[in-house]
Scaffold this motif. Sequence first.
Motif, mmCIF file in Angstrom:
data_model
loop_
_atom_site.group_PDB
_atom_site.id
_atom_site.type_symbol
_atom_site.label_atom_id
_atom_site.label_comp_id
_atom_site.label_asym_id
_atom_site.label_seq_id
_atom_site.Cartn_x
_atom_site.Cartn_y
_atom_site.Cartn_z
ATOM 1 N N THR A 12 9.364 11.025 -21.228
ATOM 2 C CA THR A 12 8.650 11.887 -20.071
ATOM 3 C C THR A 12 10.149 12.544 -18.776
ATOM 4 O O THR A 12 9.776 14.202 -18.822
ATOM 5 N N ALA A 13 10.971 12.064 -19.188
ATOM 6 C CA ALA A 13 12.587 13.095 -18.496
ATOM 7 C C ALA A 13 13.110 14.036 -19.229
ATOM 8 O O ALA A 13 13.428 14.756 -18.056
ATOM 9 N N GLN A 14 12.608 13.831 -20.511
ATOM 10 C CA GLN A 14 12.994 15.255 -21.233
ATOM 11 C C GLN A 14 12.098 16.666 -20.851
ATOM 12 O O GLN A 14 12.575 17.634 -20.307
ATOM 13 N N ARG A 15 10.910 15.911 -20.608
ATOM 14 C CA ARG A 15 9.478 17.454 -20.581
ATOM 15 C C ARG A 15 9.512 17.404 -18.913
ATOM 16 O O ARG A 15 8.633 18.580 -18.550
ATOM 17 N N SER A 16 9.572 16.913 -18.355
ATOM 18 C CA SER A 16 8.416 16.149 -16.530
ATOM 19 C C SER A 16 9.509 16.241 -15.799
ATOM 20 O O SER A 16 9.977 15.482 -15.651
ATOM 21 N N PRO A 17 9.246 16.343 -14.462
ATOM 22 C CA PRO A 17 9.215 16.319 -12.767
ATOM 23 C C PRO A 17 7.797 14.846 -12.850
ATOM 24 O O PRO A 17 7.508 14.906 -13.138
ATOM 25 N N THR A 18 8.838 13.961 -12.089
ATOM 26 C CA THR A 18 7.592 12.497 -11.594
ATOM 27 C C THR A 18 7.867 12.379 -10.487
ATOM 28 O O THR A 18 9.048 11.988 -9.796
ATOM 29 N N LEU A 19 7.228 12.886 -9.972
ATOM 30 C CA LEU A 19 7.087 12.385 -8.092
ATOM 31 C C LEU A 19 6.227 10.832 -8.370
ATOM 32 O O LEU A 19 5.170 10.618 -8.044
ATOM 33 N N ALA A 20 6.814 9.797 -7.223
ATOM 34 C CA ALA A 20 5.917 8.823 -7.273
ATOM 35 C C ALA A 20 5.949 8.733 -5.559
ATOM 36 O O ALA A 20 6.865 8.607 -5.099
ATOM 37 N N SER A 21 4.192 8.033 -5.256
ATOM 38 C CA SER A 21 4.404 8.079 -3.862
ATOM 39 C C SER A 21 4.318 6.423 -3.444
ATOM 40 O O SER A 21 3.202 5.724 -4.019
ATOM 41 N N VAL A 22 4.621 5.592 -3.187
ATOM 42 C CA VAL A 22 5.298 4.703 -2.514
ATOM 43 C C VAL A 22 5.102 3.666 -1.350
ATOM 44 O O VAL A 22 4.948 4.572 -0.182
ATOM 45 N N TYR A 23 3.769 2.771 -1.266
ATOM 46 C CA TYR A 23 3.785 2.027 -0.274
ATOM 47 C C TYR A 23 4.834 0.763 0.022
ATOM 48 O O TYR A 23 4.148 -0.604 -0.953
ATOM 49 N N LEU A 24 5.247 0.796 0.398
ATOM 50 C CA LEU A 24 5.244 -1.116 1.004
ATOM 51 C C LEU A 24 5.221 -1.953 2.002
ATOM 52 O O LEU A 24 5.542 -0.635 3.263
ATOM 53 N N GLY A 25 5.235 -2.561 1.499
ATOM 54 C CA GLY A 25 4.835 -3.896 3.418
ATOM 55 C C GLY A 25 4.639 -5.024 3.279
ATOM 56 O O GLY A 25 5.278 -5.886 1.984
ATOM 57 N N HIS A 26 3.329 -5.508 4.138
ATOM 58 C CA HIS A 26 3.015 -7.096 3.633
ATOM 59 C C HIS A 26 1.888 -7.290 3.584
ATOM 60 O O HIS A 26 1.328 -8.788 3.413
ATOM 61 N N ASP A 27 1.072 -7.027 3.339
ATOM 62 C CA ASP A 27 -0.118 -6.255 3.217
ATOM 63 C C ASP A 27 -1.215 -7.596 1.635
ATOM 64 O O ASP A 27 -0.162 -7.414 0.297
ATOM 65 N N ASN A 28 -1.735 -7.760 1.809
ATOM 66 C CA ASN A 28 -2.547 -8.854 0.448
ATOM 67 C C ASN A 28 -2.910 -7.737 -0.229
ATOM 68 O O ASN A 28 -3.887 -7.301 -0.165
ATOM 69 N N LEU A 29 -2.649 -7.143 -1.349
ATOM 70 C CA LEU A 29 -3.236 -5.987 -2.304
ATOM 71 C C LEU A 29 -4.314 -7.099 -3.025
ATOM 72 O O LEU A 29 -4.800 -5.914 -3.952
ATOM 73 N N ASN A 30 -4.338 -8.450 -3.335
ATOM 74 C CA ASN A 30 -5.804 -8.364 -4.194
ATOM 75 C C ASN A 30 -6.570 -8.846 -3.465
ATOM 76 O O ASN A 30 -8.262 -9.097 -3.804
ATOM 77 N N ASN A 31 -7.010 -8.133 -2.217
ATOM 78 C CA ASN A 31 -8.314 -7.864 -1.119
ATOM 79 C C ASN A 31 -8.195 -6.772 -0.871
ATOM 80 O O ASN A 31 -8.268 -5.377 -0.786
ATOM 81 N N GLU A 32 -10.221 -6.681 -2.092
ATOM 82 C CA GLU A 32 -10.167 -5.270 -2.226
ATOM 83 C C GLU A 32 -10.151 -4.346 -1.434
ATOM 84 O O GLU A 32 -9.763 -3.121 -1.559
ATOM 85 N N THR A 33 -10.484 -4.835 0.090
ATOM 86 C CA THR A 33 -10.748 -3.520 1.275
ATOM 87 C C THR A 33 -9.335 -3.001 1.519
ATOM 88 O O THR A 33 -9.445 -1.464 1.802
ATOM 89 N N VAL A 34 -8.236 -4.142 1.247
ATOM 90 C CA VAL A 34 -6.730 -4.027 1.837
ATOM 91 C C VAL A 34 -6.621 -2.894 0.796
ATOM 92 O O VAL A 34 -6.003 -1.465 1.004
ATOM 93 N N ASN A 35 -6.564 -2.860 -0.271
ATOM 94 C CA ASN A 35 -6.272 -2.266 -1.658
ATOM 95 C C ASN A 35 -6.235 -0.894 -1.514
ATOM 96 O O ASN A 35 -5.853 -0.315 -2.208
ATOM 97 N N ILE A 36 -7.894 -0.825 -1.416
ATOM 98 C CA ILE A 36 -8.683 0.587 -1.505
ATOM 99 C C ILE A 36 -8.101 1.324 -0.100
ATOM 100 O O ILE A 36 -7.214 2.716 -0.453
ATOM 101 N N ARG A 37 -7.616 0.932 1.267
ATOM 102 C CA ARG A 37 -7.171 1.007 2.061
ATOM 103 C C ARG A 37 -5.730 1.641 1.908
ATOM 104 O O ARG A 37 -5.656 3.068 1.896
ATOM 105 N N ILE A 38 -5.142 0.767 1.319
ATOM 106 C CA ILE A 38 -3.564 1.550 0.785
ATOM 107 C C ILE A 38 -3.571 2.534 -0.022
ATOM 108 O O ILE A 38 -3.037 3.587 0.502
ATOM 109 N N ARG A 39 -4.424 2.504 -0.948
ATOM 110 C CA ARG A 39 -4.339 3.233 -2.252
ATOM 111 C C ARG A 39 -4.829 4.575 -1.417
ATOM 112 O O ARG A 39 -4.496 6.049 -1.916
ATOM 113 N N HIS A 40 -5.779 4.750 -0.792
ATOM 114 C CA HIS A 40 -6.615 5.848 -0.487
ATOM 115 C C HIS A 40 -4.776 6.411 0.343
ATOM 116 O O HIS A 40 -4.419 7.630 0.351
#
Length: 299
Positions: free
Chosen positions: A93-121
């Motif tokens: 991949t590094a040889q052929r493509s640029p890669t962009l990562a969008s990263v959220y860092l926090g203290h949320d419980n991502l195992n909670n579905e509602t929280v997970n969906i909100r942050i993914r959004h």
Amino acid sequence: MAPGLSWIVTDPQVRDLYENRPGLVAFVDESYRTIPQVGSIYLMTAVIADTRDLNDYRRTLVQGIGSNTFHAAPDQHRNPQGRDNIDIINALTAQRSPTLASVYLGHDNLNNETVNIRIRHGVLRSLAIELHHTYGVDTIIADHLFDARRHRHDDAAIAQARQTTRADIQLLHSHPGREQMLWAADATAWAIQHDLATPAPRNWENRTGILGDALTIMNAHTRRTMARPVAPAPDTPQKYPLLRQALRTQASATIAAQARAAEQHCREMDHKRRRRAAENARQRRPRIGGGRARRLKPR
């Protein structure tokens, strides 16, 4: 074609999309993790490629690992040491493509579905906006979701990105078994999450190092570039995940931004007070001649 290997797209919707929207496409997948007493990571990576190159690109990925299937997490469990399929795909991949990562860092419980969906959004919305503004990419292929409700949330995030950019951004979900280009997004996302979540310097593997300058990491909230994961020196006594340091850096940056905003607000308020005082002084200034001069009537 090697015996048993295939790199043909079997998703008819994806084929139609390529035909109707030729040019740059971003292939997107997510990775997330909550570490108790440390923090949480939610990220999406977008691997960018041109539709004209996709067939050869897929062939390189499939032949590179010698398989018709790939998934980063189980692949790592099968190959805990040495150069595994994740590294092979990321190197290609590094040889052929640029890669962009969008990263959220926090203290949320991502195992909670509602929280997970909100942050993914929020992460997906920021990724789509940045793909348009910086890379000129308005076509996104994302890994499929088992929950149809999440598809609707993704569509809402893209609708907001369209409104912000005034661009015709299109999102389609597909399966990595039907579009192998999604392997690249899976491998890159896993590598970043792994480097942030693995205790350093103990057990740290520098999985993102193989991506080199092709990788850009962006804070999903501010859309500003983040530092890449870098392990401490081997003699450093730190034994915690790099996520902890990343959260501290993010907090410091947030505090600094808030201080700059407060300072700017104080300057603006001071300017307004000075202007108001000058206006009041002008209004209180006595007029010469006791008031308005009267016009003389002609004789």
